[in-house]
Scaffold this active site. Structure first.
Site, mmCIF file in Angstrom:
data_model
loop_
_atom_site.group_PDB
_atom_site.id
_atom_site.type_symbol
_atom_site.label_atom_id
_atom_site.label_comp_id
_atom_site.label_asym_id
_atom_site.label_seq_id
_atom_site.Cartn_x
_atom_site.Cartn_y
_atom_site.Cartn_z
ATOM 1 C CB SER A 165 4.988 -9.391 2.579
ATOM 2 O OG SER A 165 5.583 -9.467 4.058
ATOM 3 C CE1 TYR A 225 2.410 -9.057 5.452
ATOM 4 C CE2 TYR A 225 0.449 -7.602 5.117
ATOM 5 C CZ TYR A 225 1.790 -7.875 4.979
ATOM 6 O OH TYR A 225 2.583 -6.855 4.388
HETATM 7 P P1 NAP Z 1 -0.498 1.174 4.621
HETATM 8 O O1 NAP Z 1 0.401 2.613 4.981
HETATM 9 O O2 NAP Z 1 -1.371 0.845 5.428
HETATM 10 O O3 NAP Z 1 -1.175 1.701 3.164
HETATM 11 C C1 NAP Z 1 -1.894 0.697 2.553
HETATM 12 C C2 NAP Z 1 -2.963 1.596 1.502
HETATM 13 O O4 NAP Z 1 -3.754 0.737 1.000
HETATM 14 C C3 NAP Z 1 -3.577 2.696 2.220
HETATM 15 O O5 NAP Z 1 -3.494 3.884 1.449
HETATM 16 C C4 NAP Z 1 -5.195 1.982 2.477
HETATM 17 O O6 NAP Z 1 -6.046 3.085 2.256
HETATM 18 C C5 NAP Z 1 -5.256 1.357 0.992
HETATM 19 N N1 NAP Z 1 -6.112 0.196 1.153
HETATM 20 C C6 NAP Z 1 -6.344 -0.684 2.166
HETATM 21 N N2 NAP Z 1 -7.363 -1.501 1.973
HETATM 22 C C7 NAP Z 1 -7.891 -0.937 0.521
HETATM 23 C C8 NAP Z 1 -8.825 -1.238 -0.220
HETATM 24 N N3 NAP Z 1 -9.918 -2.209 0.054
HETATM 25 N N4 NAP Z 1 -9.163 -0.502 -1.412
HETATM 26 C C9 NAP Z 1 -8.087 0.411 -1.682
HETATM 27 N N5 NAP Z 1 -7.121 0.691 -0.893
HETATM 28 C C10 NAP Z 1 -7.180 0.053 0.106
HETATM 29 O O7 NAP Z 1 0.538 0.265 4.080
HETATM 30 P P2 NAP Z 1 2.130 0.519 3.495
HETATM 31 O O8 NAP Z 1 2.819 -0.213 4.609
HETATM 32 O O9 NAP Z 1 2.282 1.429 2.683
HETATM 33 O O10 NAP Z 1 2.214 -0.832 2.639
HETATM 34 C C11 NAP Z 1 1.725 -1.063 1.278
HETATM 35 C C12 NAP Z 1 1.693 -2.212 0.738
HETATM 36 O O11 NAP Z 1 3.203 -2.887 1.174
HETATM 37 C C13 NAP Z 1 1.133 -3.527 1.388
HETATM 38 O O12 NAP Z 1 0.582 -4.355 0.190
HETATM 39 C C14 NAP Z 1 1.661 -4.127 2.405
HETATM 40 O O13 NAP Z 1 1.186 -5.284 2.748
HETATM 41 C C15 NAP Z 1 3.015 -3.992 1.782
HETATM 42 N N6 NAP Z 1 4.007 -4.195 2.698
HETATM 43 C C16 NAP Z 1 4.492 -3.180 3.687
HETATM 44 C C17 NAP Z 1 5.713 -3.351 4.417
HETATM 45 C C18 NAP Z 1 6.007 -2.321 5.493
HETATM 46 O O14 NAP Z 1 6.668 -2.836 6.215
HETATM 47 N N7 NAP Z 1 5.371 -1.239 5.539
HETATM 48 C C19 NAP Z 1 6.622 -4.468 3.931
HETATM 49 C C20 NAP Z 1 6.120 -5.421 2.941
HETATM 50 C C21 NAP Z 1 5.025 -5.190 2.356
HETATM 51 P P3 NAP Z 1 -6.688 2.921 3.895
HETATM 52 O O15 NAP Z 1 -5.950 4.102 4.743
HETATM 53 O O16 NAP Z 1 -8.124 3.424 3.693
HETATM 54 O O17 NAP Z 1 -6.508 1.844 4.537
HETATM 55 C C1 GCO Z 2 4.764 -7.637 10.389
HETATM 56 C C2 GCO Z 2 5.015 -6.474 9.552
HETATM 57 C C3 GCO Z 2 5.325 -6.964 8.226
HETATM 58 C C4 GCO Z 2 5.706 -6.149 7.196
HETATM 59 C C5 GCO Z 2 5.988 -6.631 5.863
HETATM 60 C C6 GCO Z 2 7.364 -7.235 5.951
HETATM 61 O O1 GCO Z 2 3.704 -7.328 11.349
HETATM 62 O O2 GCO Z 2 5.294 -8.541 10.316
HETATM 63 O O3 GCO Z 2 3.876 -5.622 9.452
HETATM 64 O O4 GCO Z 2 4.367 -7.900 7.532
HETATM 65 O O5 GCO Z 2 4.500 -5.436 7.020
HETATM 66 O O6 GCO Z 2 5.150 -7.422 5.212
HETATM 67 O O7 GCO Z 2 7.859 -7.781 4.823
#
Ligand code: NAP
Ligand code: GCO
Length: 260
Positions: A145, A158
């Site tokens: 992230s 986080y």
């Molecule tokens: P999301 O839409 O919240 O999806 C997360 C997925 O992980 C969901 O399917 C969730 O299922 C599952 N999950 C959560 N806890 C779990 C557990 N204990 N066991 C199994 N599955 C679990 O998140 P996303 O935005 O796609 O993000 C995916 C990854 O990218 C995460 O690691 C997040 O930190 C990272 N990330 C996101 C962003 C962003 O801007 N979106 C940026 C940087 C990094 P549930 O629906 O049941 O919770």
């Molecule tokens: C926040 C956002 C970020 C993104 C991502 C950025 O609240 O700042 O959720 O954490 O999810 O991780 O890289």
């Protein structure tokens, strides 16, 4: 050159892959030739994911597994190995976030974020590495992230988890590189998924803030992560190890738009 990016004959496990970033990465790995397995925390989400994969023309296998539960992960690995073959590519994608000012955050909530975002990638990687060693190698991609490098208000747990995940990535690379296992991270910027929906509500100040901090002047989409994921999952990155590939539109390079 095409073979460098081919995942033909490989089994890829994307944790939390029912929707969002995980689903998009899984679709990309499938397009490159990999067989897809994914898990989610309950059958309803797994079924939702299976329907989405089917709609995308992907014959994925879905498993109910809470990635923080070491016993459940061990049993899931055994099922995957029986039904789909040993995992060649692991994408530690499952994650949560709780946005709370640190001094108002309960220790239980802090621990829950650390458990899913840092302990679980350890648990799952630990479970698949032995078979990767037996197979002569493998690929691990940890979804890091911006918060692996930067802090901001309300995301202390986080940021601590994602900073730790950066170093876990480097340590797995260090400890298992000699077995032809490459462990790298992808650090998405701000991506349009359910996780960031609260920040993208109309009128939310964060929306214009992120646009001002991103040279690309836009939120990322899950499609932006497809190419980098295939690269880190493929032979094209066999000498890339311990690297965090930031897919952020330039956020980390940019001080922010100057006020006019
Ligand atoms: P999301 O839409 O919240 O999806 C997360 C997925 O992980 C969901 O399917 C969730 O299922 C599952 N999950 C959560 N806890 C779990 C557990 N204990 N066991 C199994 N599955 C679990 O998140 P996303 O935005 O796609 O993000 C995916 C990854 O990218 C995460 O690691 C997040 O930190 C990272 N990330 C996101 C962003 C962003 O801007 N979106 C940026 C940087 C990094 P549930 O629906 O049941 O919770
Ligand atoms: C926040 C956002 C970020 C993104 C991502 C950025 O609240 O700042 O959720 O954490 O999810 O991780 O890289």
């Amino acid at each position: 050159m095409r073979d460098l990016f081919s995942l033909k004959g490989k089994t890829a496990w994307v944790t939390g892959g029912s929707y969002g970033i995980g689903f998009s990465i899984a679709c990309a790995l499938s397009e490159a030739g990999a067989s897809i397995v994914f898990n989610d925390i309950n059958q309803e989400l797994v079924d939702k994911g299976l329907a989405s994969y089917q709609e995308a023309g992907i014959d994925a296998r879905g498993y109910v597994c809470d990635v923080t539960d070491e016993q459940a992960v061990s049993e899931t690995v055994q099922k995957i190995e029986r039904e789909a073959g040993a995992v060649d590519i692991l994408v530690n994608n499952a994650g949560i976030i709780k946005r709370v000012p640190m001094i108002e955050m309960s220790a239980a909530d802090f621990r829950k974020v650390i458990d899913v975002d840092l302990n679980a990638p350890f648990i799952v990687a630990k479970a698949v590495i032995p078979s990767m060693i037996k197979k002569g190698g493998g690929k691990i991609i940890n979804i890091c992230s911006m918060m692996s490098e930067l802090g901001r208000e309300t995301v202390s747990a986080y940021a601590a988890a994602k900073g730790g995940l950066k170093m876990l990535t480097r340590n797995i690379a260090s400890e298992y590189g000699e077995y032809n296992i490459q462990c790298n991270g992808i650090g998405p910027g701000y991506i349009e998924t359910p996780q960031t929906e609260p920040l993208r509500q109309p009128g939310h100040p964060f929306n214009s803030f992120i646009i001002s901090k991103t040279p690309a002047a836009r939120w990322g989409t899950t499609d932006d992560l497809k190419g980098p994921s295939v690269f880190l999952a493929s032979p094209a990155s066999d000498f890339v190890n311990g690297h965090i590939l930031y897919v952020d539109g330039g956020i980390l390079a940019y001080i922010g738009k100057q006020p006019k």
